[in-house]
Design a protein around this motif. Structure first.
Motif, PDB file in Angstrom:
ATOM      1  N   UNK A   2      94.147  73.838  30.918  1.00  0.00           N
ATOM      2  CA  UNK A   2      93.330  74.760  31.715  1.00  0.00           C
ATOM      3  C   UNK A   2      91.951  74.890  31.090  1.00  0.00           C
ATOM      4  N   UNK A   3      90.952  74.890  31.943  1.00  0.00           N
ATOM      5  CA  UNK A   3      89.568  74.928  31.491  1.00  0.00           C
ATOM      6  C   UNK A   3      88.888  76.210  31.925  1.00  0.00           C
ATOM      7  N   UNK A   4      88.090  76.748  31.021  1.00  0.00           N
ATOM      8  CA  UNK A   4      87.156  77.829  31.350  1.00  0.00           C
ATOM      9  C   UNK A   4      85.778  77.196  31.444  1.00  0.00           C
ATOM     10  N   UNK A  62      98.585  80.372  30.738  1.00  0.00           N
ATOM     11  CA  UNK A  62      97.240  79.799  30.783  1.00  0.00           C
ATOM     12  C   UNK A  62      96.285  80.624  31.618  1.00  0.00           C
ATOM     13  N   UNK A  63      96.757  81.130  32.744  1.00  0.00           N
ATOM     14  CA  UNK A  63      95.912  81.987  33.584  1.00  0.00           C
ATOM     15  C   UNK A  63      95.495  83.247  32.833  1.00  0.00           C
ATOM     16  N   UNK A  98      95.053  73.431  25.926  1.00  0.00           N
ATOM     17  CA  UNK A  98      96.139  72.482  26.168  1.00  0.00           C
ATOM     18  C   UNK A  98      97.429  73.141  25.729  1.00  0.00           C
ATOM     19  N   UNK A  99      98.192  73.598  26.702  1.00  0.00           N
ATOM     20  CA  UNK A  99      99.448  74.299  26.428  1.00  0.00           C
ATOM     21  C   UNK A  99     100.610  73.330  26.598  1.00  0.00           C
ATOM     22  N   UNK A 107      89.488  75.051  36.111  1.00  0.00           N
ATOM     23  CA  UNK A 107      90.740  74.869  36.840  1.00  0.00           C
ATOM     24  C   UNK A 107      91.817  74.336  35.902  1.00  0.00           C
ATOM     25  N   UNK A 108      92.997  74.105  36.459  1.00  0.00           N
ATOM     26  CA  UNK A 108      94.158  73.663  35.692  1.00  0.00           C
ATOM     27  C   UNK A 108      94.582  72.271  36.122  1.00  0.00           C
ATOM     28  N   UNK A 109      95.162  71.541  35.167  1.00  0.00           N
ATOM     29  CA  UNK A 109      95.765  70.231  35.426  1.00  0.00           C
ATOM     30  C   UNK A 109      97.150  70.251  34.794  1.00  0.00           C
ATOM     31  N   UNK A 110      98.190  70.125  35.623  1.00  0.00           N
ATOM     32  CA  UNK A 110      99.563  70.219  35.116  1.00  0.00           C
ATOM     33  C   UNK A 110     100.365  69.021  35.604  1.00  0.00           C
TER      34      UNK A 110
END
Length: 342
Positions: free
Chosen positions: A201-203, A177-178, A195-196, A233-236
């Motif tokens: 992860x959002x740009x 994702x990064x 959405x992986x 940012x990311x949400x995991x």
């Protein structure tokens, strides 16, 4: 001379064109791409004229990284390490980079994250769905192979002790994702949501400038237990409800294993969500925090301001860090964990 009716029609047509052009300007075209990779379904969504080509490149990058990191691909770097029988293997720069990051996080979490857990995961059947409950003797034997400190990494050369094997499942999607976010930004994309398979992860923000709203699954099903507003940012989330089986003894066994015992973690948690700028950090810590349990992981968070976290327990209680209070809506009451609190 043009009759007044025609002038009005021309004016209305002109105004309509302006409105359409203005609407197109405020809402750039959306491109969506679905892909199955890394043993999960992924959905990539981006906006703008650069999005179609950028998402084609993103999909290719996912496939390329999967070929390096997969435990199932026979020629992947990870598979070659497993078959090396103690010999040094030269890996791709991306594999070496991810291994270095993962080993650092293993150390920082005191082994709550341990990428050498693969032999134990395989014994439970979580690598091929041939589910079984290993005997205590089997687990004791396999746990002797679990120690991230035994992995030797020198530049692109990696050496594992015989029978030791690596699983990058706790970090690979975050790392991917990064890289995808960096690729999209370099292509000129300023608004995207990736959405992986649960790693989000959002740009940037939505095209209209507002925050993305990301739902956090309720382990019991139904509506999300919470929704968090994010940008860039990311949400995991890691949870015991994601991958599990019910054995002949009637008990449910999930895939998040304690590297100390070899058994599924049983500490009262059902899910942990990490929010931060680094996808690979969020990915790793969602697993490590689950293993640590609420008290220990909350203490870890208090010295790491680069992340926020949300925990859900088996008795349906929510705990969230203070930085999320203004960003989150929940359908359950919650307890706030503060950095200054003991």
């Amino acid at each position: 001379m043009i009759p007044i009716g025609r002038k009005t029609a021309v004016l209305l047509c002109f105004l309509l064109c302006l409105l359409i052009m203005g609407g197109c300007h405020s809402q750039p075209p959306e491109t969506q791409r679905d892909i199955f990779a890394m043993d999960t379904y992924m959905r990539l969504k981006a906006y703008g004229e650069q999005a179609p080509q950028a998402l084609r490149e993103a999909a290719a990058e996912i496939q390329r990284l999967e070929a390096l990191f997969s435990v199932n691909e026979s020629e992947s770097d990870i598979a070659r390490l497993r078959k090396a029988d103690g010999q040094s293997v030269t890996v791709a720069p991306e594999t070496a980079e991810l291994l270095n990051t993962a080993l650092t996080l293993c150390e920082h979490t005191d082994g709550a994250l341990d990428i050498t857990i693969y032999p134990v995961l395989r014994a439970w059947g979580f690598t091929d769905t041939a589910y079984t409950v290993p005997s205590a003797d089997t687990l004791k034997e396999l746990l002797s192979l679990v120690d991230y400190r035994a992995v030797q990494l020198h530049e692109l050369n990696v050496t594992l002790p015989p029978q030791t094997a690596i699983d990058l499942g706790a970090v690979a999607k975050g790392y991917t994702g990064d890289r995808l976010c960096a690729l999209l930004r370099q292509a000129g994309v300023t608004s995207a949501l990736l959405n992986l398979g649960g790693n989000v992860q959002a740009v940037g923000t939505k095209p209209d400038g507002t925050a993305w709203q990301v739902g956090i699954a309720d382990p019991k099903g139904g509506e999300p237990v919470a929704t968090v507003a994010i940008e860039d940012c990311a949400v995991v989330t890691s949870g015991s409800y994601e991958r599990f089986f019910v054995a002949e003894d009637g008990r449910k066994y999930h895939h998040i294993l304690d590297p100390q015992t070899g058994y599924p973690v049983d500490n009262g948690l059902v899910s942990v969500t990490i929010i931060g700028k680094s996808g690979v950090l969020c990915d790793a810590l969602s697993t490590a925090f689950f293993v640590m349990g609420l008290e220990k992981s909350a203490a870890y968070w208090k010295t790491h301001p680069e992340i926020e976290a949300l925990w859900m327990t088996e008795d349906n209680k929510l705990y969230l860090t203070e930085g999320l209070v203004d960003l989150i809506t929940t359908k359950e009451p919650y307890t706030v964990i503060k950095r200054g609190a003991s």
